[in-house]
Write a protein that holds these residues in place. Structure first.
Motif, PDB file in Angstrom:
ATOM      1  N   GLN A  58       0.827  -1.206   0.000  1.00  0.00           N
ATOM      2  CA  GLN A  58       0.000   0.000   0.000  1.00  0.00           C
ATOM      3  C   GLN A  58       0.864   1.259   0.000  1.00  0.00           C
ATOM      4  N   LEU A  59       1.806   1.306   0.938  1.00  0.00           N
ATOM      5  CA  LEU A  59       2.576   2.531   1.152  1.00  0.00           C
ATOM      6  C   LEU A  59       3.515   2.825  -0.005  1.00  0.00           C
ATOM      7  N   SER A  60       4.001   1.794  -0.686  1.00  0.00           N
ATOM      8  CA  SER A  60       4.966   2.035  -1.756  1.00  0.00           C
ATOM      9  C   SER A  60       4.317   2.193  -3.123  1.00  0.00           C
ATOM     10  N   LEU A  61       3.182   1.545  -3.363  1.00  0.00           N
ATOM     11  CA  LEU A  61       2.641   1.489  -4.718  1.00  0.00           C
ATOM     12  C   LEU A  61       1.318   2.211  -4.921  1.00  0.00           C
ATOM     13  N   LEU A  62       0.516   2.381  -3.873  1.00  0.00           N
ATOM     14  CA  LEU A  62      -0.855   2.811  -4.120  1.00  0.00           C
ATOM     15  C   LEU A  62      -1.001   4.312  -4.328  1.00  0.00           C
ATOM     16  N   THR A  63      -0.172   5.153  -3.700  1.00  0.00           N
ATOM     17  CA  THR A  63      -0.235   6.585  -4.021  1.00  0.00           C
ATOM     18  C   THR A  63       0.120   6.834  -5.487  1.00  0.00           C
ATOM     19  N   PRO A  64       1.216   6.227  -6.008  1.00  0.00           N
ATOM     20  CA  PRO A  64       1.439   6.360  -7.459  1.00  0.00           C
ATOM     21  C   PRO A  64       0.318   5.748  -8.292  1.00  0.00           C
ATOM     22  N   ASP A  78     -14.825   1.411 -18.438  1.00  0.00           N
ATOM     23  CA  ASP A  78     -13.766   2.424 -18.421  1.00  0.00           C
ATOM     24  C   ASP A  78     -12.965   2.381 -19.720  1.00  0.00           C
ATOM     25  N   ARG A  79     -12.819   3.544 -20.373  1.00  0.00           N
ATOM     26  CA  ARG A  79     -11.984   3.615 -21.564  1.00  0.00           C
ATOM     27  C   ARG A  79     -11.173   4.916 -21.623  1.00  0.00           C
ATOM     28  N   GLY A  80     -11.476   5.889 -20.779  1.00  0.00           N
ATOM     29  CA  GLY A  80     -10.815   7.180 -20.870  1.00  0.00           C
ATOM     30  C   GLY A  80      -9.560   7.275 -20.015  1.00  0.00           C
ATOM     31  N   GLN A  81      -8.985   8.488 -19.973  1.00  0.00           N
ATOM     32  CA  GLN A  81      -7.777   8.751 -19.201  1.00  0.00           C
ATOM     33  C   GLN A  81      -8.060   8.661 -17.699  1.00  0.00           C
ATOM     34  N   ILE A  82      -9.226   9.177 -17.289  1.00  0.00           N
ATOM     35  CA  ILE A  82      -9.633   9.071 -15.885  1.00  0.00           C
ATOM     36  C   ILE A  82     -10.580   7.888 -15.760  1.00  0.00           C
ATOM     37  N   LYS A  83     -10.147   6.868 -15.049  1.00  0.00           N
ATOM     38  CA  LYS A  83     -10.865   5.599 -14.975  1.00  0.00           C
ATOM     39  C   LYS A  83     -11.795   5.619 -13.756  1.00  0.00           C
ATOM     40  N   ILE A  84     -12.961   6.196 -13.944  1.00  0.00           N
ATOM     41  CA  ILE A  84     -13.888   6.437 -12.841  1.00  0.00           C
ATOM     42  C   ILE A  84     -14.294   5.135 -12.153  1.00  0.00           C
ATOM     43  N   ARG A  85     -14.688   4.131 -12.934  1.00  0.00           N
ATOM     44  CA  ARG A  85     -15.179   2.878 -12.342  1.00  0.00           C
ATOM     45  C   ARG A  85     -14.052   2.125 -11.635  1.00  0.00           C
ATOM     46  N   ALA A  86     -12.851   2.192 -12.209  1.00  0.00           N
ATOM     47  CA  ALA A  86     -11.710   1.573 -11.540  1.00  0.00           C
ATOM     48  C   ALA A  86     -11.405   2.281 -10.221  1.00  0.00           C
ATOM     49  N   ILE A  87     -11.549   3.610 -10.217  1.00  0.00           N
ATOM     50  CA  ILE A  87     -11.315   4.373  -8.981  1.00  0.00           C
ATOM     51  C   ILE A  87     -12.329   3.974  -7.920  1.00  0.00           C
ATOM     52  N   VAL A  88     -13.583   3.798  -8.316  1.00  0.00           N
ATOM     53  CA  VAL A  88     -14.622   3.386  -7.362  1.00  0.00           C
ATOM     54  C   VAL A  88     -14.287   2.018  -6.775  1.00  0.00           C
ATOM     55  N   ALA A  89     -13.902   1.064  -7.640  1.00  0.00           N
ATOM     56  CA  ALA A  89     -13.532  -0.271  -7.157  1.00  0.00           C
ATOM     57  C   ALA A  89     -12.310  -0.204  -6.243  1.00  0.00           C
ATOM     58  N   PHE A  90     -11.331   0.618  -6.644  1.00  0.00           N
ATOM     59  CA  PHE A  90     -10.114   0.769  -5.845  1.00  0.00           C
ATOM     60  C   PHE A  90     -10.433   1.335  -4.465  1.00  0.00           C
ATOM     61  N   ALA A 150      -2.930  16.455  -5.795  1.00  0.00           N
ATOM     62  CA  ALA A 150      -3.466  17.245  -4.688  1.00  0.00           C
ATOM     63  C   ALA A 150      -4.522  16.482  -3.896  1.00  0.00           C
ATOM     64  N   TRP A 151      -5.172  15.512  -4.543  1.00  0.00           N
ATOM     65  CA  TRP A 151      -6.243  14.777  -3.872  1.00  0.00           C
ATOM     66  C   TRP A 151      -5.864  13.345  -3.542  1.00  0.00           C
ATOM     67  N   ALA A 152      -4.638  12.960  -3.857  1.00  0.00           N
ATOM     68  CA  ALA A 152      -4.226  11.578  -3.597  1.00  0.00           C
ATOM     69  C   ALA A 152      -4.262  11.249  -2.112  1.00  0.00           C
ATOM     70  N   SER A 153      -3.912  12.227  -1.273  1.00  0.00           N
ATOM     71  CA  SER A 153      -3.883  11.958   0.162  1.00  0.00           C
ATOM     72  C   SER A 153      -5.279  11.735   0.729  1.00  0.00           C
ATOM     73  N   ILE A 154      -6.317  12.286   0.068  1.00  0.00           N
ATOM     74  CA  ILE A 154      -7.684  12.118   0.553  1.00  0.00           C
ATOM     75  C   ILE A 154      -8.080  10.639   0.531  1.00  0.00           C
ATOM     76  N   ILE A 155      -7.560   9.902  -0.467  1.00  0.00           N
ATOM     77  CA  ILE A 155      -7.859   8.467  -0.541  1.00  0.00           C
ATOM     78  C   ILE A 155      -7.434   7.775   0.751  1.00  0.00           C
ATOM     79  N   LEU A 211      -4.488   6.085 -12.171  1.00  0.00           N
ATOM     80  CA  LEU A 211      -5.904   5.904 -12.487  1.00  0.00           C
ATOM     81  C   LEU A 211      -6.590   7.224 -12.835  1.00  0.00           C
ATOM     82  N   GLY A 212      -5.926   8.350 -12.542  1.00  0.00           N
ATOM     83  CA  GLY A 212      -6.462   9.647 -12.935  1.00  0.00           C
ATOM     84  C   GLY A 212      -6.750  10.603 -11.804  1.00  0.00           C
ATOM     85  N   ILE A 213      -6.440  10.251 -10.550  1.00  0.00           N
ATOM     86  CA  ILE A 213      -6.662  11.158  -9.426  1.00  0.00           C
ATOM     87  C   ILE A 213      -5.484  12.127  -9.321  1.00  0.00           C
ATOM     88  N   PRO A 214      -5.722  13.447  -9.286  1.00  0.00           N
ATOM     89  CA  PRO A 214      -4.619  14.411  -9.201  1.00  0.00           C
ATOM     90  C   PRO A 214      -3.828  14.256  -7.901  1.00  0.00           C
TER      91      PRO A 214
END
Length: 505
Positions: A52-58, A132-144, A68-73, A63-66
């Motif tokens: 988690q700590l090494s791979l999930l922020t990148p 999901d087919r675009g640059q920002i993968k909304i459904r993948a983000i929801v699953a993640f 600035a908002w990565a820490s909110i996850i 997946l398309g989250i900026p």
């Protein structure tokens, strides 16, 4: 005046003295190798944490989250810790399962971890399956995010009962309590080493070729493979831990007979645990308040690093951006290597933890480690400034910059080992006189850990963005908090008989 409710421990096993049944019986100490096996589940839990700590922020940025908002996850981690771990600790203190008080929760948590890591690892494929087919993968983000929240809940559900089980087994033997916490820290180091080594390897997709899909390219396939390995490791360590602990069930009779006061308590007390937890603060002595304050400052120091360590290596050191070329991914893998070295040092430090605390006192040892942590963060800021001053364009960073970064990561293993061990031992030994169960005791300390994490999760990303989008502003706050916490620990945590070497006659 009401007092905090008593700890409900199952009766200890006893062995008859040579004088026969009529002679006095004495408690049977749990063997150190049993404590070692029980603590092994920390390795499986920490393997997943390391990924988690090494791979999930990148990964969330890919997946398309900026940024600035990565820490909110990561807000789900401290929030679940704020509620889940204390409640699980409270309920496990009273659990009357025939398998014991702690083991059912450890098993349920481990099963939940396995499910969650598979959801996280396959989130890109899940998103692709649902369109999901675009640059920002909304459904993948929801699953993640769903899998990530379940994973953090499961981690908190497992870690608290495991520490409480170790405290149950050692009871009032302060030295063994510190040894058990050192074992826990050691296995956390082992899990970290294996997890970060797994995260730093770039060819897992060749070993597990089925992980390469239309939705999941090389970096994603490596992450997916790493989480598949994690499921195997958590299953193995959970089996070792649960099979080692000969935990006696807590019966209704032992609950009622433990203390005369307990029979007169109304059932409403059992339904208002969070109020009960916060109510215990009025009974805490001053030194425990100091421990909680230092713990909070320590985690304000640690959390920005834990959130952005590999992102810092990919952005500030390698000069890359997610989904743009290879430099960012190369930096993330190098950061994982640095975290692996960090974990090696963490494990070595854990071996010597007992001697350090007996010689210097737990408070002084903790304070010095926090100051060392602060100096490492300052060193990372200096490395960032030097790297920024170099005009190297798209070339890899100089070897000296990379080596200096790895050294900073490595040295941070010393204070991290102390953070993972000393606060728990201090709280466990100093508030037992209040009659708190070990699960509730861990819940009290957990509040001092998760509240700072909530603050950092909410504020770190926007704070960094306010100063240009780098990770350096968060590291400035981390260095200051760690330094202040270190000074308070040195000056305000007294060395008591708990910390001093015990004389054996």
């Amino acid at each position: 005046m009401p007092t905090p409710q008593s700890e409900r421990r199952p009766p200890r096993q006893v062995r008859q003295s040579p004088g026969g049944p009529g002679a006095s019986a004495r408690p049977t100490k749990v063997k150190l190798r049993t404590l070692l096996r029980v603590a092994s589940v920390a390795g499986g839990i920490q393997f997943g944490w390391a990924l988690q700590l090494s791979l999930l922020t990148p990964y969330v940025q890919e997946l398309g989250i900026p940024h600035a908002w990565a820490s909110i996850i990561w807000l789900c981690g401290p929030l679940s810790g704020l509620f889940v771990q204390p409640i699980v600790g409270h309920v496990s203190d009273r659990c009357t399962s025939r398998f014991g008080r702690r083991r059912p929760f450890i098993l349920a948590g481990a099963v939940s971890i396995v499910v969650a890591v598979l959801v996280v690892g396959f989130s890109a494929d899940i998103g692709w399956l649902f369109g999901d087919r675009g640059q920002i993968k909304i459904r993948a983000i929801v699953a993640f995010v769903f899998g990530f929240w379940i994973l953090d809940v499961a981690n908190n559900m497992t870690q608290g009962p495991c520490r409480a089980l170790l405290a149950d087994l050692t009871e009032k033997d302060h030295r063994r309590t510190r040894v058990a916490n050192a074992y826990f820290s050691l296995f956390m180091a082992v899990g970290n080493i294996l997890g970060y080594a797994t995260g730093s390897y770039s060819n897992w997709f060749k070993i597990f070729p089925f992980t390469l899909t239309q939705a999941c390219a090389v970096n994603c396939a490596n992450l997916k493979s790493a989480f598949i390995i994690d499921t195997i490791f958590i299953i193995a360590t959970t089996f070792i831990s649960l099979s080692a602990a000969n935990e006696l069930p807590l019966t209704s009779h032992s609950i009622s007979s433990h203390s005369g006061e307990e029979t007169s308590r109304s059932s409403s007390e059992h339904e208002a645990f969070m109020w009960e937890l916060f109510g215990t603060f009025k009974y805490l002595p001053g030194v425990v308040w100091v421990i909680l304050l230092v713990t909070a400052l320590t985690w304000i120091g640690w959390f920005p690093f834990l959130l952005f360590d590999t992102d810092w290596m990919g952005r500030e050191i390698y000069g890359g951006e997610p989904n743009v070329g290879k430099r960012y991914a190369d930096g993330v893998r190098m950061g994982s290597l640095g975290l692996m070295l960090n974990s090696v040092v963490l494990g070595i430090t854990s071996v010597f933890m007992e001697k350090l605390c007996r010689k210097w006192g737990a408070g002084f040892t903790w304070g010095i480690s926090n100051i060392l942590m602060s100096l490492c963060f300052v060193g990372m800021l200096i490395i960032t400034a030097i790297r920024s001053s170099l005009n190297i364009g798209f070339n890899p960073p100089p070897d000296g910059i990379v080596i200096a970064s790895l050294i900073a990561f490595t040295v941070l293993g010393i204070p991290l080992a102390i953070t993972y061990s000393v606060p728990y031992a201090l709280v466990s030994t100093r508030i037992e006189a209040l009659g708190l169960g070990q699960g509730l005791s861990m819940g009290v300390l957990n509040l001092a850990i998760v509240i700072p994490q909530v603050i950092v999760s909410v504020g770190a990303g926007p704070w960094d963005e306010l100063f240009g989008g780098s990770n350096s502003p968060a590291f400035v706050i981390a260095a200051l908090a760690a330094f202040i916490g270190g000074l308070i620990a040195i000056l305000a945590i007294p060395r008591t008989r708990v910390d001093k070497p015990r004389m054996h006659h």
